[in-house]
Design an enzyme around this catalytic site. Structure first.
Site, PDB file in Angstrom:
ATOM      1  N   ARG A 259      13.923   3.832  11.876  1.00  0.00           N
ATOM      2  CA  ARG A 259      13.701   5.270  12.053  1.00  0.00           C
ATOM      3  C   ARG A 259      13.758   5.924  10.680  1.00  0.00           C
ATOM      4  O   ARG A 259      14.832   6.103  10.113  1.00  0.00           O
ATOM      5  CB  ARG A 259      14.832   5.804  12.949  1.00  0.00           C
ATOM      6  CG  ARG A 259      14.603   7.182  13.522  1.00  0.00           C
ATOM      7  CD  ARG A 259      15.863   7.710  14.161  1.00  0.00           C
ATOM      8  NE  ARG A 259      16.760   8.237  13.152  1.00  0.00           N
ATOM      9  CZ  ARG A 259      18.090   8.290  13.268  1.00  0.00           C
ATOM     10  NH1 ARG A 259      18.693   7.852  14.341  1.00  0.00           N
ATOM     11  NH2 ARG A 259      18.837   8.793  12.302  1.00  0.00           N
ATOM     12  N   HIS A 263      17.346  11.521  13.800  1.00  0.00           N
ATOM     13  CA  HIS A 263      17.273  11.141  15.221  1.00  0.00           C
ATOM     14  C   HIS A 263      16.387  12.124  15.996  1.00  0.00           C
ATOM     15  O   HIS A 263      15.478  11.734  16.714  1.00  0.00           O
ATOM     16  CB  HIS A 263      18.689  11.100  15.816  1.00  0.00           C
ATOM     17  CG  HIS A 263      18.695  10.980  17.302  1.00  0.00           C
ATOM     18  ND1 HIS A 263      18.302   9.835  17.954  1.00  0.00           N
ATOM     19  CD2 HIS A 263      19.016  11.881  18.264  1.00  0.00           C
ATOM     20  CE1 HIS A 263      18.390  10.027  19.265  1.00  0.00           C
ATOM     21  NE2 HIS A 263      18.814  11.253  19.475  1.00  0.00           N
ATOM     22  N   TYR A 272      25.354  10.567   7.912  1.00  0.00           N
ATOM     23  CA  TYR A 272      25.949   9.283   8.300  1.00  0.00           C
ATOM     24  C   TYR A 272      25.181   8.067   7.789  1.00  0.00           C
ATOM     25  O   TYR A 272      25.587   6.944   8.019  1.00  0.00           O
ATOM     26  CB  TYR A 272      26.082   9.204   9.835  1.00  0.00           C
ATOM     27  CG  TYR A 272      24.779   9.460  10.575  1.00  0.00           C
ATOM     28  CD1 TYR A 272      23.813   8.456  10.719  1.00  0.00           C
ATOM     29  CD2 TYR A 272      24.500  10.704  11.119  1.00  0.00           C
ATOM     30  CE1 TYR A 272      22.618   8.690  11.389  1.00  0.00           C
ATOM     31  CE2 TYR A 272      23.302  10.955  11.785  1.00  0.00           C
ATOM     32  CZ  TYR A 272      22.373   9.943  11.923  1.00  0.00           C
ATOM     33  OH  TYR A 272      21.191  10.176  12.562  1.00  0.00           O
TER      34      TYR A 272
HETATM   35  C1  LIG Z   1      22.521   8.836  29.600  1.00  0.00           C
HETATM   36  C2  LIG Z   1      22.482   9.533  28.266  1.00  0.00           C
HETATM   37  N1  LIG Z   1      23.551   9.504  27.461  1.00  0.00           N
HETATM   38  C3  LIG Z   1      23.505  10.111  26.259  1.00  0.00           C
HETATM   39  C4  LIG Z   1      22.373  10.783  25.856  1.00  0.00           C
HETATM   40  C5  LIG Z   1      22.336  11.465  24.489  1.00  0.00           C
HETATM   41  N2  LIG Z   1      21.478  10.651  23.598  1.00  0.00           N
HETATM   42  C6  LIG Z   1      20.206  10.973  23.387  1.00  0.00           C
HETATM   43  S1  LIG Z   1      19.425   9.883  22.437  1.00  0.00           S
HETATM   44  C7  LIG Z   1      20.810   8.965  22.220  1.00  0.00           C
HETATM   45  C8  LIG Z   1      20.804   7.715  21.372  1.00  0.00           C
HETATM   46  C9  LIG Z   1      19.829   6.714  21.867  1.00  0.00           C
HETATM   47  O1  LIG Z   1      19.628   5.708  20.912  1.00  0.00           O
HETATM   48  P1  LIG Z   1      18.604   4.555  21.154  1.00  0.00           P
HETATM   49  O2  LIG Z   1      18.673   4.090  22.576  1.00  0.00           O
HETATM   50  O3  LIG Z   1      18.814   3.515  20.121  1.00  0.00           O
HETATM   51  O4  LIG Z   1      17.176   5.231  20.994  1.00  0.00           O
HETATM   52  P2  LIG Z   1      16.547   6.076  19.779  1.00  0.00           P
HETATM   53  O5  LIG Z   1      16.880   7.523  20.049  1.00  0.00           O
HETATM   54  O6  LIG Z   1      17.104   5.569  18.508  1.00  0.00           O
HETATM   55  O7  LIG Z   1      15.082   5.872  19.901  1.00  0.00           O
HETATM   56  C10 LIG Z   1      21.873   9.523  22.925  1.00  0.00           C
HETATM   57  C11 LIG Z   1      23.237   8.962  22.969  1.00  0.00           C
HETATM   58  C12 LIG Z   1      21.268  10.810  26.738  1.00  0.00           C
HETATM   59  N3  LIG Z   1      20.127  11.412  26.441  1.00  0.00           N
HETATM   60  N4  LIG Z   1      21.344  10.148  27.939  1.00  0.00           N
END
Ligand SMILES: Cc1ncc(C[n+]2csc(CCOP(=O)(O)OP(=O)(O)O)c2C)c(N)n1
Length: 360
Positions: A259, A263, A272
């Site tokens: 990435r 985020h 971070y």
């Molecule tokens: C069930 C749930 N828990 C927490 C969140 C908050 N949240 C949004 S994105 C994220 C991180 C996800 O990381 P990853 O699965 O690696 O995907 P990326 O965003 O890096 O593509 C979190 C914790 C959410 N959207 N849904």
């Protein structure tokens, strides 16, 4: 056709067909990925990058809400969804606006959705593209269900779910793997491992050496591919698709990428993440290496690049104008599509809101 057994994730093997300098291993190139199709993929990746760039600017101007960019991950979503058939189902998370491009749907949907207009979630049924789903880990379940349905019906179609490596720590994702494995669902689990789940680094996400090996634990193949190499992404997805359509069950593809941006537009990765870690990934990103390959083959030049830049700029401008003139959803739209009959609480909330927006 790619043999998954040659890329055992437990041995840390990764499929790469085109390296960072645009050099290709012709013996691994899938015949279906012609230079013509690669140019199309390159154009789509460029359009996706322009959409993200524009969205960042609109968000800062207060004309759009928080959104997640695909910056650096363009090959993952575009090359994989371009390897899928027209009738196949795509279940995106919140970072896969590229699927709208691959499905040839209006890109104004992306801007509309992140402006908070739910009209963008009402996609044409025949497109077989699911709307954006923000809950982390929900996408694999939907694709497992779609793949199980296809298998039961004896369909040749399959479903692909997109999610991040963080989502593989969610119980739902593992439940989806389990069902799809047991019922040999026509499903592809496509994990965009971009190394960070907001501020959680990959090494803190799981003690497993690769994400791909999680497929092995559930009785099906997993493969790690260089996610910035559109050839590798396309080849693995095409092979997984063929297998699923032939009733051989699911595959987990770990697209090893990075990435490059924050985020979301509400995040600041500098807080971070060491910029020194990010730097080398700029040389590995997918648009750069695809352009290098095409240029070396005499298929691309500065003029073509300039024309493409103008084309995507205009296309995005038109899409934004389209999104900004689309009327907002009505109050009814917000409530009417989840239950056949509204629950008393929702009925109360709807009536309450209508007092403030009587015209909707
Ligand atoms: C069930 C749930 N828990 C927490 C969140 C908050 N949240 C949004 S994105 C994220 C991180 C996800 O990381 P990853 O699965 O690696 O995907 P990326 O965003 O890096 O593509 C979190 C914790 C959410 N959207 N849904």
């Amino acid at each position: 056709m790619l043999n998954f057994k040659d890329y055992n994730p437990l041995e840390g093997k990764q499929l790469q067909i085109m390296d960072e300098k645009g050099n290709l291993n012709e013996s691994l190139r899938p015949a279906e990925l012609t230079d013509e199709l690669l140019i199309d993929i390159y154009k789509k990746m460029t359009l996706l990058r322009e959409m993200d760039k524009k969205a960042a600017s609109l968000q800062r101007q207060g004309r759009m809400g928080v959104f997640a960019s695909s910056y650096g991950q363009e090959a993952s979503v575009i090359a994989s969804s371009m390897a899928m058939g027209k009738e196949d189902w795509i279940v995106p998370a919140y970072r896969q606006q590229g699927a709208i491009i691959a499905k040839n749907l209006p890109i104004s949907n992306f801007f509309l959705y992140y402006k908070g207009n739910e009209v963008a979630s009402r996609l044409p049924r025949e497109s077989h593209l699911f709307p954006v789903a923000i809950p982390v880990g929900s996408q694999p379940l939907h694709a497992a269900g779609l793949g199980m349905a296809a298998r039961l019906k004896g369909d040749q179609t399959c479903a692909i779910a997109y999610f991040g490596e963080g989502a593989t720590s969610e119980g739902e994702t593992l439940e989806a793997f389990n069902f799809a494995g047991v019922y040999k669902a026509n499903t592809i689990f496509f994990c965009e491992n971009n190394q960070w789940a907001i501020s959680t680094p990959r090494l803190r996400q799981t003690a497993a050496k690769t994400i791909a090996q999680k497929g092995v634990a559930f009785g099906f193949d997993g493969i790690q591919v260089d996610g910035n190499d559109p050839f590798a992404v396309f080849a693995a997805t095409l092979a997984a698709r063929k297998r699923a359509a032939e009733g051989e069950g699911p595959t987990l593809i770990e697209s090893f990428t990075y990435r490059l941006g924050d985020h979301t537009s509400a995040d600041s990765a500098k807080k971070y993440r060491d910029p020194a870690e990010v730097e080398p990934w700029h040389d590995k990103e997918p648009l750069l290496r695809t352009r290098l390959y095409l240029t070396q083959k005499g298929l691309w030049d500065d003029q073509k690049e300039e024309d493409l830049a103008n084309e995507v700029y205009n296309q995005v401008g038109i899409a934004v104008a389209e999104a900004e003139k689309t009327p907002n959803q009505t109050i009814d739209d917000i409530f009417d599509y989840t239950f056949a009959e509204l629950t008393p609480t929702l009925q109360e909330q709807k009536s309450y809101l209508k007092q403030f927006y009587p015209e909707t």
